[in-house]
Design a protein around this motif. Structure first.
Motif, PDB file in Angstrom:
ATOM      1  N   SER A  38       0.884  -1.169   0.000  1.00  0.00           N
ATOM      2  CA  SER A  38       0.000   0.000   0.000  1.00  0.00           C
ATOM      3  C   SER A  38       0.918   1.214   0.000  1.00  0.00           C
ATOM      4  CB  SER A  38      -0.911  -0.006   1.229  1.00  0.00           C
ATOM      5  OG  SER A  38      -1.794  -1.100   1.162  1.00  0.00           O
ATOM      6  N   LEU A  39       1.106   1.795  -1.174  1.00  0.00           N
ATOM      7  CA  LEU A  39       2.066   2.875  -1.345  1.00  0.00           C
ATOM      8  C   LEU A  39       1.400   4.226  -1.157  1.00  0.00           C
ATOM      9  CD1 LEU A  39       3.868   1.479  -4.526  1.00  0.00           C
ATOM     10  CD2 LEU A  39       4.587   1.241  -2.138  1.00  0.00           C
ATOM     11  N   GLY A  40       2.153   5.176  -0.608  1.00  0.00           N
ATOM     12  CA  GLY A  40       1.677   6.536  -0.443  1.00  0.00           C
ATOM     13  C   GLY A  40       1.914   7.348  -1.706  1.00  0.00           C
ATOM     14  N   ALA A  41       1.796   8.646  -1.576  1.00  0.00           N
ATOM     15  CA  ALA A  41       1.937   9.559  -2.707  1.00  0.00           C
ATOM     16  C   ALA A  41       3.328   9.515  -3.321  1.00  0.00           C
ATOM     17  CB  ALA A  41       1.612  10.981  -2.276  1.00  0.00           C
ATOM     18  N   ASN A  42       4.358   9.155  -2.539  1.00  0.00           N
ATOM     19  CA  ASN A  42       5.728   9.129  -3.049  1.00  0.00           C
ATOM     20  C   ASN A  42       6.099   7.816  -3.718  1.00  0.00           C
ATOM     21  OD1 ASN A  42       6.417  11.798  -2.193  1.00  0.00           O
ATOM     22  ND2 ASN A  42       6.409  11.006  -0.104  1.00  0.00           N
ATOM     23  N   GLY A  43       5.327   6.777  -3.513  1.00  0.00           N
ATOM     24  CA  GLY A  43       5.471   5.524  -4.221  1.00  0.00           C
ATOM     25  C   GLY A  43       6.754   4.754  -3.969  1.00  0.00           C
ATOM     26  N   LEU A  44       7.023   3.832  -4.883  1.00  0.00           N
ATOM     27  CA  LEU A  44       8.171   2.941  -4.850  1.00  0.00           C
ATOM     28  C   LEU A  44       8.914   3.089  -6.164  1.00  0.00           C
ATOM     29  CD1 LEU A  44       9.781   0.428  -3.770  1.00  0.00           C
ATOM     30  CD2 LEU A  44       8.026  -0.977  -4.854  1.00  0.00           C
ATOM     31  N   SER A  45      10.238   3.202  -6.088  1.00  0.00           N
ATOM     32  CA  SER A  45      11.059   3.370  -7.279  1.00  0.00           C
ATOM     33  C   SER A  45      12.125   2.282  -7.328  1.00  0.00           C
ATOM     34  CB  SER A  45      11.717   4.750  -7.262  1.00  0.00           C
ATOM     35  OG  SER A  45      12.552   4.921  -8.371  1.00  0.00           O
ATOM     36  N   VAL A  46      12.297   1.680  -8.505  1.00  0.00           N
ATOM     37  CA  VAL A  46      13.360   0.703  -8.738  1.00  0.00           C
ATOM     38  C   VAL A  46      14.479   1.454  -9.448  1.00  0.00           C
ATOM     39  CG1 VAL A  46      13.989  -1.451  -9.893  1.00  0.00           C
ATOM     40  CG2 VAL A  46      11.695  -1.188  -8.908  1.00  0.00           C
ATOM     41  N   GLY A  47      15.684   1.452  -8.844  1.00  0.00           N
ATOM     42  CA  GLY A  47      16.826   2.202  -9.363  1.00  0.00           C
ATOM     43  C   GLY A  47      17.229   1.799 -10.768  1.00  0.00           C
ATOM     44  N   SER A  48      17.856   2.714 -11.489  1.00  0.00           N
ATOM     45  CA  SER A  48      18.209   2.489 -12.892  1.00  0.00           C
ATOM     46  C   SER A  48      19.257   1.399 -13.085  1.00  0.00           C
ATOM     47  CB  SER A  48      18.685   3.787 -13.537  1.00  0.00           C
ATOM     48  OG  SER A  48      19.830   4.271 -12.862  1.00  0.00           O
ATOM     49  N   SER A  49      20.069   1.109 -12.072  1.00  0.00           N
ATOM     50  CA  SER A  49      21.072   0.045 -12.210  1.00  0.00           C
ATOM     51  C   SER A  49      20.642  -1.237 -11.501  1.00  0.00           C
ATOM     52  CB  SER A  49      22.421   0.524 -11.662  1.00  0.00           C
ATOM     53  OG  SER A  49      22.297   0.830 -10.288  1.00  0.00           O
ATOM     54  N   THR A  50      19.367  -1.301 -11.096  1.00  0.00           N
ATOM     55  CA  THR A  50      18.856  -2.457 -10.361  1.00  0.00           C
ATOM     56  C   THR A  50      18.123  -3.415 -11.285  1.00  0.00           C
ATOM     57  OG1 THR A  50      18.608  -1.136  -8.360  1.00  0.00           O
ATOM     58  CG2 THR A  50      17.353  -3.184  -8.451  1.00  0.00           C
ATOM     59  N   SER A  51      18.425  -4.697 -11.136  1.00  0.00           N
ATOM     60  CA  SER A  51      17.698  -5.757 -11.814  1.00  0.00           C
ATOM     61  C   SER A  51      16.909  -6.504 -10.745  1.00  0.00           C
ATOM     62  CB  SER A  51      18.666  -6.698 -12.532  1.00  0.00           C
ATOM     63  OG  SER A  51      17.953  -7.720 -13.183  1.00  0.00           O
ATOM     64  N   MET A  52      15.580  -6.358 -10.783  1.00  0.00           N
ATOM     65  CA  MET A  52      14.723  -6.923  -9.740  1.00  0.00           C
ATOM     66  C   MET A  52      13.896  -8.071 -10.293  1.00  0.00           C
ATOM     67  SD  MET A  52      12.063  -5.000  -7.195  1.00  0.00           S
ATOM     68  CE  MET A  52      10.853  -4.559  -8.429  1.00  0.00           C
ATOM     69  N   THR A  53      13.863  -9.178  -9.540  1.00  0.00           N
ATOM     70  CA  THR A  53      13.069 -10.343  -9.888  1.00  0.00           C
ATOM     71  C   THR A  53      11.811 -10.372  -9.027  1.00  0.00           C
ATOM     72  OG1 THR A  53      15.055 -11.599 -10.466  1.00  0.00           O
ATOM     73  CG2 THR A  53      13.061 -12.870  -9.983  1.00  0.00           C
ATOM     74  N   VAL A  54      10.662 -10.522  -9.663  1.00  0.00           N
ATOM     75  CA  VAL A  54       9.406 -10.667  -8.938  1.00  0.00           C
ATOM     76  C   VAL A  54       9.280 -12.145  -8.599  1.00  0.00           C
ATOM     77  CG1 VAL A  54       6.902 -10.362  -9.008  1.00  0.00           C
ATOM     78  CG2 VAL A  54       8.389  -8.716 -10.168  1.00  0.00           C
ATOM     79  N   SER A  55       9.413 -12.489  -7.307  1.00  0.00           N
ATOM     80  CA  SER A  55       9.436 -13.887  -6.907  1.00  0.00           C
ATOM     81  C   SER A  55       8.090 -14.411  -6.410  1.00  0.00           C
ATOM     82  CB  SER A  55      10.528 -14.129  -5.857  1.00  0.00           C
ATOM     83  OG  SER A  55      10.405 -13.241  -4.789  1.00  0.00           O
ATOM     84  N   SER A  56       7.087 -13.539  -6.281  1.00  0.00           N
ATOM     85  CA  SER A  56       5.719 -13.979  -5.983  1.00  0.00           C
ATOM     86  C   SER A  56       4.752 -12.941  -6.540  1.00  0.00           C
ATOM     87  CB  SER A  56       5.512 -14.148  -4.476  1.00  0.00           C
ATOM     88  OG  SER A  56       5.564 -12.913  -3.803  1.00  0.00           O
ATOM     89  N   ASN A  57       3.518 -13.359  -6.774  1.00  0.00           N
ATOM     90  CA  ASN A  57       2.509 -12.406  -7.220  1.00  0.00           C
ATOM     91  C   ASN A  57       2.437 -11.283  -6.196  1.00  0.00           C
ATOM     92  OD1 ASN A  57       1.839 -13.908  -9.509  1.00  0.00           O
ATOM     93  ND2 ASN A  57       0.344 -15.112  -8.394  1.00  0.00           N
ATOM     94  N   THR A  58       2.386 -10.039  -6.684  1.00  0.00           N
ATOM     95  CA  THR A  58       2.422  -8.876  -5.802  1.00  0.00           C
ATOM     96  C   THR A  58       1.249  -7.960  -6.109  1.00  0.00           C
ATOM     97  OG1 THR A  58       4.827  -9.013  -5.641  1.00  0.00           O
ATOM     98  CG2 THR A  58       3.835  -6.912  -5.078  1.00  0.00           C
ATOM     99  N   THR A  59       0.568  -7.538  -5.051  1.00  0.00           N
ATOM    100  CA  THR A  59      -0.559  -6.615  -5.178  1.00  0.00           C
ATOM    101  C   THR A  59      -0.094  -5.227  -4.778  1.00  0.00           C
ATOM    102  OG1 THR A  59      -2.126  -8.376  -4.639  1.00  0.00           O
ATOM    103  CG2 THR A  59      -2.913  -6.105  -4.422  1.00  0.00           C
ATOM    104  N   ILE A  60      -0.372  -4.254  -5.619  1.00  0.00           N
ATOM    105  CA  ILE A  60      -0.093  -2.851  -5.314  1.00  0.00           C
ATOM    106  C   ILE A  60      -1.455  -2.194  -5.123  1.00  0.00           C
ATOM    107  CG2 ILE A  60       0.966  -0.712  -6.127  1.00  0.00           C
ATOM    108  CD1 ILE A  60       2.800  -2.536  -7.857  1.00  0.00           C
ATOM    109  N   ASN A  61      -1.828  -1.986  -3.848  1.00  0.00           N
ATOM    110  CA  ASN A  61      -3.178  -1.496  -3.530  1.00  0.00           C
ATOM    111  C   ASN A  61      -3.367  -0.018  -3.783  1.00  0.00           C
ATOM    112  OD1 ASN A  61      -4.532  -3.799  -2.876  1.00  0.00           O
ATOM    113  ND2 ASN A  61      -4.010  -3.733  -0.720  1.00  0.00           N
ATOM    114  N   SER A  62      -2.293   0.739  -3.765  1.00  0.00           N
ATOM    115  CA  SER A  62      -2.401   2.187  -3.970  1.00  0.00           C
ATOM    116  C   SER A  62      -1.029   2.703  -4.371  1.00  0.00           C
ATOM    117  CB  SER A  62      -2.887   2.881  -2.687  1.00  0.00           C
ATOM    118  OG  SER A  62      -2.003   2.597  -1.616  1.00  0.00           O
ATOM    119  N   GLY A  63      -0.998   3.922  -4.872  1.00  0.00           N
ATOM    120  CA  GLY A  63       0.268   4.524  -5.263  1.00  0.00           C
ATOM    121  C   GLY A  63       0.809   3.937  -6.563  1.00  0.00           C
ATOM    122  N   THR A  64       2.065   4.300  -6.855  1.00  0.00           N
ATOM    123  CA  THR A  64       2.689   3.907  -8.117  1.00  0.00           C
ATOM    124  C   THR A  64       4.076   3.328  -7.883  1.00  0.00           C
ATOM    125  OG1 THR A  64       1.504   5.650  -9.307  1.00  0.00           O
ATOM    126  CG2 THR A  64       3.457   4.756 -10.380  1.00  0.00           C
TER     127      THR A  64
END
Length: 181
Positions: A38-64
């Motif tokens: 549940s993200l606020g107005a500032n959200g979540l950011s993945v850095g430009s040099s980061t390689s992220m693996t989604v290891s389980s289904n993920t729900t983003i209830n709010s924010g970006t």
């Protein structure tokens, strides 16, 4: 978060500050179950040099969640009422049979920058998905089936089809100033 957000359950962001995932490799989710953000107005950011693996289904209830680096969804799904922004230079990798639409099902504001990159690396037939209309680079690294265009796509960089791989454009146009390799 240097190594990502690992685990299951619900995490809620307060009203101050943004969550930033950095480091060269990171995980989102966990092996035991789904993760809810549940993200606020500032959200979540993945850095430009980061390689992220989604290891389980993920729900983003709010924010970006903004992806500046690489996110590898595999066959996992990012869902919920929040939104996703794939920034210019960001990369989405998907092995989902429904392509981009199968990996990103969030119902909030979803933005796919035309300078973003896409990799289709499934092991069976895939479609690109109607969410993909323009890209910098597209790589069809699917190893066990064909990739079908769901609609017309404008490519500004390189459209890569490795030797032996099959693309089915149907009646859809592949256009742009990029190169086909």
């Amino acid at each position: 978060f240097r190594n990502g957000i690992i685990g299951t359950g619900t995490m809620a962001q307060g009203s101050n500050g943004a969550w930033i995932i950095t480091g060269t490799s990171a995980d989102l989710g966990g092996s035991a179950g789904a993760l809810t953000l549940s993200l606020g107005a500032n959200g979540l950011s993945v850095g430009s040099s980061t390689s992220m693996t989604v290891s389980s289904n993920t729900t983003i209830n709010s924010g970006t969640m903004t992806i500046n680096g690489t996110i590898d969804c595999g066959t996992k799904v990012l869902s919920g009422s929040g939104g996703i922004t794939l920034a210019s230079g960001g990369t989405l990798k998907t092995a989902n049979t429904s392509g981009v639409n199968g990996s990103i099902t969030t119902s909030g504001t979803n933005t796919f920058n035309s300078g973003a990159n896409y990799v289709f690396d499934g092991t069976g037939d895939q479609v690109t998905g109607s969410l993909l209309t323009a890209a910098n680079n597209i790589d069809l690294s699917n190893t066990g089936g064909k990739v079908s265009l769901s609609g017309g796509i404008a490519v500004g960089g390189t459209f890569t089809v490795p030797s032996g791989n099959i693309i089915d454009a149907g009646t859809n146009a592949l256009s742009g100033s990029g190169a086909v390799t």
